[in-house]
Design a protein around this motif. Structure first.
Motif, PDB file in Angstrom:
ATOM      1  N   SER A 167       0.850  -1.196   0.000  1.00 50.40           N
ATOM      2  CA  SER A 167       0.000   0.000   0.000  1.00 50.40           C
ATOM      3  C   SER A 167       0.878   1.235   0.000  1.00 50.40           C
ATOM      4  O   SER A 167       2.094   1.161   0.219  1.00 50.40           O
ATOM      5  CB  SER A 167      -0.894   0.004   1.244  1.00 50.40           C
ATOM      6  N   ARG A 168       0.267   2.389  -0.231  1.00 49.10           N
ATOM      7  CA  ARG A 168       1.026   3.640  -0.190  1.00 49.10           C
ATOM      8  C   ARG A 168       1.691   3.812   1.190  1.00 49.10           C
ATOM      9  O   ARG A 168       2.834   4.260   1.278  1.00 49.10           O
ATOM     10  CB  ARG A 168       0.094   4.824  -0.461  1.00 49.10           C
ATOM     11  N   TRP A 169       0.943   3.474   2.243  1.00 49.58           N
ATOM     12  CA  TRP A 169       1.504   3.640   3.585  1.00 49.58           C
ATOM     13  C   TRP A 169       2.677   2.680   3.806  1.00 49.58           C
ATOM     14  O   TRP A 169       3.685   3.061   4.418  1.00 49.58           O
ATOM     15  CB  TRP A 169       0.440   3.412   4.656  1.00 49.58           C
ATOM     16  N   ASP A 170       2.586   1.447   3.306  1.00 52.52           N
ATOM     17  CA  ASP A 170       3.710   0.503   3.419  1.00 52.52           C
ATOM     18  C   ASP A 170       4.962   1.077   2.769  1.00 52.52           C
ATOM     19  O   ASP A 170       6.068   0.979   3.312  1.00 52.52           O
ATOM     20  CB  ASP A 170       3.356  -0.833   2.752  1.00 52.52           C
ATOM     21  N   MET A 171       4.777   1.675   1.595  1.00 48.75           N
ATOM     22  CA  MET A 171       5.924   2.266   0.894  1.00 48.75           C
ATOM     23  C   MET A 171       6.520   3.416   1.697  1.00 48.75           C
ATOM     24  O   MET A 171       7.745   3.543   1.819  1.00 48.75           O
ATOM     25  CB  MET A 171       5.485   2.774  -0.491  1.00 48.75           C
ATOM     26  N   ASN A 214      -3.679   9.485   5.182  1.00 50.20           N
ATOM     27  CA  ASN A 214      -2.956   8.509   6.007  1.00 50.20           C
ATOM     28  C   ASN A 214      -2.551   9.018   7.384  1.00 50.20           C
ATOM     29  O   ASN A 214      -1.774   8.345   8.075  1.00 50.20           O
ATOM     30  CB  ASN A 214      -1.690   8.043   5.268  1.00 50.20           C
ATOM     31  N   PHE A 215      -3.048  10.177   7.822  1.00 48.09           N
ATOM     32  CA  PHE A 215      -2.584  10.731   9.095  1.00 48.09           C
ATOM     33  C   PHE A 215      -2.827   9.778  10.267  1.00 48.09           C
ATOM     34  O   PHE A 215      -2.059   9.730  11.230  1.00 48.09           O
ATOM     35  CB  PHE A 215      -3.230  12.092   9.363  1.00 48.09           C
ATOM     36  N   LYS A 216      -3.891   8.981  10.194  1.00 50.31           N
ATOM     37  CA  LYS A 216      -4.221   8.063  11.284  1.00 50.31           C
ATOM     38  C   LYS A 216      -3.166   6.978  11.449  1.00 50.31           C
ATOM     39  O   LYS A 216      -2.915   6.491  12.561  1.00 50.31           O
ATOM     40  CB  LYS A 216      -5.586   7.425  11.003  1.00 50.31           C
ATOM     41  N   ASN A 217      -2.527   6.601  10.333  1.00 52.47           N
ATOM     42  CA  ASN A 217      -1.529   5.534  10.379  1.00 52.47           C
ATOM     43  C   ASN A 217      -0.293   5.911  11.184  1.00 52.47           C
ATOM     44  O   ASN A 217       0.475   5.031  11.594  1.00 52.47           O
ATOM     45  CB  ASN A 217      -1.106   5.135   8.962  1.00 52.47           C
ATOM     46  N   PHE A 218      -0.076   7.223  11.400  1.00 55.19           N
ATOM     47  CA  PHE A 218       1.102   7.647  12.153  1.00 55.19           C
ATOM     48  C   PHE A 218       1.061   7.187  13.598  1.00 55.19           C
ATOM     49  O   PHE A 218       2.092   7.168  14.270  1.00 55.19           O
ATOM     50  CB  PHE A 218       1.244   9.170  12.082  1.00 55.19           C
ATOM     51  N   GLU A 219      -0.110   6.816  14.083  1.00 57.04           N
ATOM     52  CA  GLU A 219      -0.197   6.310  15.457  1.00 57.04           C
ATOM     53  C   GLU A 219       0.602   5.026  15.611  1.00 57.04           C
ATOM     54  O   GLU A 219       1.223   4.794  16.655  1.00 57.04           O
ATOM     55  CB  GLU A 219      -1.661   6.051  15.833  1.00 57.04           C
ATOM     56  N   GLY A 220       0.593   4.169  14.596  1.00 61.87           N
ATOM     57  CA  GLY A 220       1.298   2.902  14.655  1.00 61.87           C
ATOM     58  C   GLY A 220       0.504   1.840  15.382  1.00 61.87           C
ATOM     59  O   GLY A 220      -0.434   2.147  16.124  1.00 61.87           O
ATOM     60  N   PRO A 221       0.868   0.569  15.213  1.00 60.52           N
ATOM     61  CA  PRO A 221       0.109  -0.529  15.842  1.00 60.52           C
ATOM     62  C   PRO A 221       0.161  -0.486  17.365  1.00 60.52           C
ATOM     63  O   PRO A 221      -0.727  -1.008  18.035  1.00 60.52           O
ATOM     64  CB  PRO A 221       0.785  -1.795  15.304  1.00 60.52           C
ATOM     65  N   ASN A 222       1.204   0.137  17.929  1.00 58.77           N
ATOM     66  CA  ASN A 222       1.342   0.213  19.388  1.00 58.77           C
ATOM     67  C   ASN A 222       1.006   1.596  19.943  1.00 58.77           C
ATOM     68  O   ASN A 222       1.279   1.885  21.113  1.00 58.77           O
ATOM     69  CB  ASN A 222       2.775  -0.152  19.788  1.00 58.77           C
ATOM     70  N   SER A 223       0.453   2.454  19.069  1.00 57.87           N
ATOM     71  CA  SER A 223       0.091   3.827  19.465  1.00 57.87           C
ATOM     72  C   SER A 223       1.272   4.585  20.057  1.00 57.87           C
ATOM     73  O   SER A 223       1.116   5.380  20.996  1.00 57.87           O
ATOM     74  CB  SER A 223      -1.068   3.800  20.475  1.00 57.87           C
ATOM     75  N   ASP A 224       2.449   4.338  19.517  1.00 54.32           N
ATOM     76  CA  ASP A 224       3.654   4.995  20.036  1.00 54.32           C
ATOM     77  C   ASP A 224       4.254   5.993  19.049  1.00 54.32           C
ATOM     78  O   ASP A 224       5.323   6.544  19.297  1.00 54.32           O
ATOM     79  CB  ASP A 224       4.716   3.951  20.387  1.00 54.32           C
ATOM     80  N   PHE A 225       3.557   6.228  17.923  1.00 57.44           N
ATOM     81  CA  PHE A 225       4.005   7.198  16.912  1.00 57.44           C
ATOM     82  C   PHE A 225       5.461   6.926  16.491  1.00 57.44           C
ATOM     83  O   PHE A 225       6.288   7.829  16.410  1.00 57.44           O
ATOM     84  CB  PHE A 225       3.858   8.631  17.431  1.00 57.44           C
ATOM     85  N   ALA A 226       5.744   5.636  16.229  1.00 61.33           N
ATOM     86  CA  ALA A 226       7.111   5.234  15.898  1.00 61.33           C
ATOM     87  C   ALA A 226       7.614   5.910  14.630  1.00 61.33           C
ATOM     88  O   ALA A 226       8.791   6.272  14.537  1.00 61.33           O
ATOM     89  CB  ALA A 226       7.177   3.715  15.742  1.00 61.33           C
ATOM     90  N   THR A 227       6.729   6.115  13.638  1.00 57.46           N
ATOM     91  CA  THR A 227       7.166   6.750  12.385  1.00 57.46           C
ATOM     92  C   THR A 227       7.544   8.200  12.611  1.00 57.46           C
ATOM     93  O   THR A 227       8.521   8.696  12.029  1.00 57.46           O
ATOM     94  CB  THR A 227       6.052   6.640  11.328  1.00 57.46           C
ATOM     95  N   VAL A 228       6.795   8.907  13.464  1.00 51.46           N
ATOM     96  CA  VAL A 228       7.139  10.294  13.791  1.00 51.46           C
ATOM     97  C   VAL A 228       8.500  10.338  14.490  1.00 51.46           C
ATOM     98  O   VAL A 228       9.333  11.214  14.222  1.00 51.46           O
ATOM     99  CB  VAL A 228       6.056  10.936  14.679  1.00 51.46           C
ATOM    100  N   LYS A 229       8.730   9.395  15.383  1.00 48.10           N
ATOM    101  CA  LYS A 229      10.019   9.339  16.086  1.00 48.10           C
ATOM    102  C   LYS A 229      11.166   9.118  15.100  1.00 48.10           C
ATOM    103  O   LYS A 229      12.247   9.709  15.250  1.00 48.10           O
ATOM    104  CB  LYS A 229       9.997   8.223  17.132  1.00 48.10           C
TER     105      LYS A 229
END
Length: 479
Positions: A360-364, A388-403
């Protein structure tokens, strides 16, 4: 001569180009450095003996009268095989720290590796090594005899590779190449973090910048990168060792996890293909990437930092994030003299295309950020962040991508990557509810404010825009 403090290192510090007069040579031998010279001599002669034994084993495998490593360095004691005690000074030489003599350490490590290899079951099937004879008795060497010293030797090699300098490479690479023949040593090397250390040294070839020296144009980042000190041969040997380690991916979840979590193994191999110092380096790098892409094990114990099972698909996604698909398409247009390279390119291109279709676009986007190799495109536009802003939360809600974006801003050496990461943080702040507070809590605001006066105008512009977005509370009132 190998006492507690070891030999004097003065002799090994002489330049290879140094030509000594007879008087100075005698002075070193008889007055200043007797232990150093004698130690160099005995280590050199021991290497000659071991290489002679190895050569005889290869050429006279069926002749039982020919000496072997096993018959020379092992003996039967109380109905079991044991190492002779004379191996211990070799290990002691390795652990002299900064006082060590480089020549003696390099030779001692090489000798010790060959001695210990005879006790490893993965090597015993290759030669007559592993069998000790005494008074017509034949006894096989058990791995328990060499397990502890082998771990100590591999641990020492890994500790030397922790340094970012290229100097330790000449010290340990000859020994490491020999040990890579052993599956036992490969597992120990992965356990001690060796995959990450090899990747770090490979990354050093493109992370150093210099405005005062001749630099190379990077075809994908658009920036300038300064080649670092490892030679082409050292790059080949580092890549060769990493390639050998990929053969353990289908057998060991620990090795797979190390490749996924080493922060740049795939990244380093892709960059090595791009920089392309020699065809032989490209060949071994492509082969390593192919092995990773063909990892077929589905093991729930192997999970990437982003919570995905580590297998060929996850490695291919990482390659896509590094822009490797475009690289492979360019490689297909070139003429290659090595048929193995052509075959690897064809296989990798087919696998990458198949994986790309399933992403998906988010996977890329996620794999691109994880690779640290950001390039301008549709993944960094407003429409992507709106969807895709919601996806930034991450599966663990730790905003790993933002980090990860914040880490790129603080640690990347490429101005384009810094500018794109700042842009993406600004987009997150704009579209994610409470994005302002989250970015502040993660330390983005102060970090980016300091870049408003950056030397690069593009970094300045995006830093100013991002900080401005962090100040705005009600976006609905802005056109």
């Amino acid at each position: 001569v190998s006492g507690p403090s070891g030999p004097s290192p003065r002799v090994s510090r002489l330049s290879n180009e140094t030509v000594l007069s007879v008087e100075k040579s005698k002075h070193l031998l008889y007055e200043d450095d007797t232990d150093g010279v004698v130690t160099h001599y005995v280590v050199y002669k021991l290497q000659e003996i071991i290489l002679c034994l190895v050569d005889q084993q290869r050429n006279h495998e069926s002749n039982s009268n020919v000496g072997t490593i096993s018959s020379t360095f092992y003996q039967i004691r109380e109905n079991e095989c044991a190492l002779i005690d004379e191996w211990r000074p070799l290990m002691r030489v390795l652990h002299l720290g900064g006082n060590g003599d480089a020549f003696t350490q390099r030779g001692s490590a090489f000798c010790l590796a060959h001695i210990l290899m005879a006790g490893c079951s993965s090597q015993q099937g290759v030669t007559r090594n592993g069998i000790v004879m005494h008074n017509d008795r034949r006894m096989k060497i058990g791995f328990s005899v060499v397990e502890e010293p082998l771990q100590a030797l591999v641990s020492w090699i890994a500790s030397q590779l922790q340094s970012s300098a290229s100097t330790p490479l000449t010290l340990v690479i000859p020994t490491l190449r020999e040990l890579m023949k052993l599956s036992e040593a490969r597992i120990f090397f992965a356990r001690f973090g060796g995959i990450g250390y090899l990747s770090k040294h490979l990354r050093n070839i493109h992370t150093e910048k210099s405005s005062n020296q001749t630099s190379l144009k990077h075809p994908r980042k658009g920036g300038k990168v300064q080649p670092s000190s490892p030679t082409v041969q050292q790059l080949y040997e580092l890549c060769y060792c990493l390639w050998i380690m990929t053969f353990e991916c289908n057998n060991s979840s620990m090795v797979r996890n190390n490749f996924a979590r080493s922060q740049g193994a795939v990244h380093s191999l892709v960059d090595l293909v791009i920089i392309a110092p020699r065809e032989k380096v490209i060949r071994v790098a492509l082969s390593a990437l192919r092995n990773l892409a063909l990892t077929t094990v589905q093991d729930v114990d192997s999970v990437s930092p982003r919570g995905k099972i580590v297998n060929g698909s996850s490695f291919l996604s990482e390659m896509v994030g590094c822009g490797f698909l475009r690289v492979v398409e360019n490689l297909k247009q070139r003429q290659w003299s090595d048929p193995d390279i052509v075959d690897d390119i064809v296989v990798l291109h087919a696998l990458l295309i198949e994986n790309y279709k399933d992403m998906s676009r988010w996977d890329m986007y996620e794999t691109e950020v994880a690779s640290g190799m950001l390039t301008w495109g549709i993944l960094h536009k407003n429409d992507f962040f709106k969807a895709n802003f919601k996806n930034f939360e991450g599966p663990n809600s730790d905003f790993a991508t933002v980090k990860m974006l914040i880490k790129l801003v603080s640690s990347s050496v490429d101005d384009d990557v810094i500018a794109i990461a700042i842009n993406d943080i600004g987009q997150f702040v704009q579209y994610y509810p409470n994005g302002r507070a989250i970015s502040r809590r993660l330390g983005a605001k102060n970090l980016i404010m300091n870049l408003i006066e950056h030397d690069n105008p593009e970094v300045q512009l995006h830093a100013l825009q991002c900080v401005s977005k962090m100040m705005v509370q009600n976006w609905q009132f802005l056109s």
